[in-house]
Design an enzyme around this catalytic site. Sequence first.
Site, short mmCIF file in Angstrom:
data_model
loop_
_atom_site.label_atom_id
_atom_site.label_comp_id
_atom_site.label_asym_id
_atom_site.label_seq_id
_atom_site.Cartn_x
_atom_site.Cartn_y
_atom_site.Cartn_z
CB VAL A 70 -0.93 0.04 1.24
CG1 VAL A 70 -1.82 1.27 1.19
CG2 VAL A 70 -1.75 -1.23 1.34
CE LYS A 97 -2.05 -0.33 -4.32
NZ LYS A 97 -1.97 0.75 -5.31
#
Length: 820
Positions: free
Chosen positions: A612, A685
Amino acid sequence: MIVLKFGGSSVANAERIKHLARLIKERVLLDEELCIVFSAMGGVTDALILSASEAASGNEGYLSKAEEIRKKHLETVEGLLDSPAKEKVLAAVNQDFDVLFNLLKGVFLVQEASPRTMDYILSFGERNSVYIISAYFQSIGIPSAYVDARNLIKTNKDFGKAQVNFKLTNDLIRTHFKQHEESVQLVTGFIASDVGGLTTTLGRGGSDYTAAILAGALDATSLEIWTDVNGVLTSNPRVVKNAYTIAQLSYDEAMELSHFGAKVIYPPTIQPALSRSVPIYIRNTFNPGFKGTYIGKDIQRADRKTITGVTSISDISLLTLEGTGLIGKPGTAARLFNCLGVHKINVIMITQASSEHSICFAVMSKETKTATRVIEAEFAKEIENEQIKPVKAETDLSLIAVIGENMKKVPGVAGSLFKALGQNGINVVAIAQGSSELNISFAIRRSEEYKALNLVHDVFFLSENKRINVYLVGLGLIGSTLLRQIAEQYKTLLHDKHLDLKIVGIANSRKMLFDKSGIDPANWQKALDQHGVASSFEGILEAMKKLNLPNSVFVDCTANLEIRHIYPNILNQSISISTANKVAASSEYSFFVELKRLALRNNVKFLFETNVGAGLPVLSTLSGLVESGDHIQEIQAVISGSLSFIFNNYKAGRPFKELILKARELGYTEPDPRDDLSGQDIKRKIVILSRVAGYPLEANEVHVEPLLPQSCMEAKDIEAFFKELEKHEVYFGNLIENAERKGAKLRYLASLKNGKASINLVEVRADSPFFNLARTDNMIVFHTSRYQERPLIVQGPGAGSDVTAAGVFAEIIQLGSVIF
Ligand code: ADP
Ligand code: ASP
Ligand code: MG
């Protein structure tokens, strides 16, 4: 008097002999009084053993082996001497080899080589090497004489490893040297004889001992052992590349190191030198300018390292004698070790639990059977009465010994040793520490020996370099950038952090290459092209298992959907994982939890920071909050670089299609932009963010508001997709116009609230942190119990191979500080 000894590699051929003769000549010119012991030419003792054992098993191949040995000697004479000395020596050597050939023929005919015959056969090695060397020394004007050690060193009849009669020997040596003061005595190492004149040997490597016996008898000022390495090193340099010379050693330490496998000194060597306080120097013939190692009294250590060296003995067995019959019975241990002693079985290590219920000890593998047999005979009665169980033998083990005087009374040495072994998945089968605290020894599986030696070495010689072994899979944009960054940073890391970051394996979907000595990260492509083999996940796993390196990390820079299935196996091999691939951390929650559990159990790390926000510290920030007790109330995030770019640049009047094309052209989207626009990547994510925030979310629980009309998603190829997109310009145009009318901008926002995640296209106004996003920036906004009024925001470029690779790189370095 100085006694010198030159080992097999120092006299391996004519050139080596010329080299050492120059060293000797210089010293003779300095009026030094010398006595020199030589081994057989390098490899000759092994070759003699091979030839004799072939003869003994009736194999005619013994002849060609013996012929090779003869040839090696004759070639050396040719290389050293000129006529007429040459012819004389050639004839003598040839004649001696005729004797050897007759002897071997005898062995071949009776198909038996007794230890007594073997010792005689082996004596041809030392006798011929010294005979040739002495002829050469005389030819270049070094006043010297050939001495057959069988006339000086007297032993019992334990052929193969005879015991020296020091009284007789010392007298003979002293008398001989008194009578031959005028010349340098050149003595055959390794061989001796019993009182009746039968040839014996002092055990493999025994030329060192010959030299020490002479040094002791002659009260030499020093004993110099010249070999092929820079002295005694912190570990065997052939196994531990980081090993370095120990400048000074006490006699006790040298004794322990040699007993526990440092082949550079033959163990009995120390005793005669110690009893007369003769200092020993271990020097390198190939590097004569180097000081080497000093062994003696009053040693001074510049560094205050707790450990002096790490050694190993390969191929041992552990035998256990166990049963109630052992408890409280004095004399049992004495009986046990006495019967082993009678059969000349050397016990390398002993451990006994305080319950006295069992005694466990180590012997060389080849002695396992005999040891078992003699013990079971000794305790036959107790075994029959079931007071003692039959001997249990565990084979294929190695013994590692950690040695050092400074270890005494220092707490924590064993702690850090066994912690490191545990962290690297090395199981310890048995442990012993002598009460002298000079030595901690432990047995492990033989297949772990290389790994354990390197690991223990790295742990204790901290000022030297700590090595991290990297396996990199995925050599696309991110992987190759990472390699470039490592190449650029390698020297600095080594110099400033003593971190030796070695790439030991690389693989893409086609080829793979493994090399434990390291692959140059600046030239990996060439190495892979030239030496790579067909790649597969099984192949990668197998290669890592075979290399079995300590402090290793597997780096996944692929986007492969299946590779996650080998992660459990990797963690179980005690290899950490650092992955830029989001698939594992975003797959089923149970799998994610299992990976974390395996990492914990194996004392390694499963790291995925770059999943991420690429190189941005998103997940580490989040887990820092969670672990320190903060509660995550809400996360809002723009976590796709491509979608960030698209909406940061979308303005009323600009065709949406043209914007997507532009993003694609700049490399901000996947080749098929729908891979980004579908929200799939964002979904992964937000799932990972949620999990790190403490919510056990599955991917199918994320509510995704589609960005594109269904028909666009279904278009059969990229071209069809863009055509379809044109039809929806009015729809997108309305969205942006509506937003602008309200002074707002459009953002495709992922959010987590009350444990629920969703992805929506939203309008943000000027009071939102997302309003001013630019370029391809990511922004992650954390609302937590601690950050309530004003949220914690992480913002910055969240895509691109440079920052992603740097994120992975940082993770690898971080592992370095965790491991050591
Ligand atoms: P030589 O023929 O000179 O007697 P050896 O082969 O018997 O030489 O001993 C030297 C070898 O010992 C080195 O080449 C090295 O491989 C091995 N060795 C094992 N442990 C150590 C150590 N701790 N330091 C130096 N050498 C070691
Ligand atoms: N040549 C003998 C051996 O190889 C003795 C020695 O080299 O020390 O074992
Ligand atoms: Mg040796």
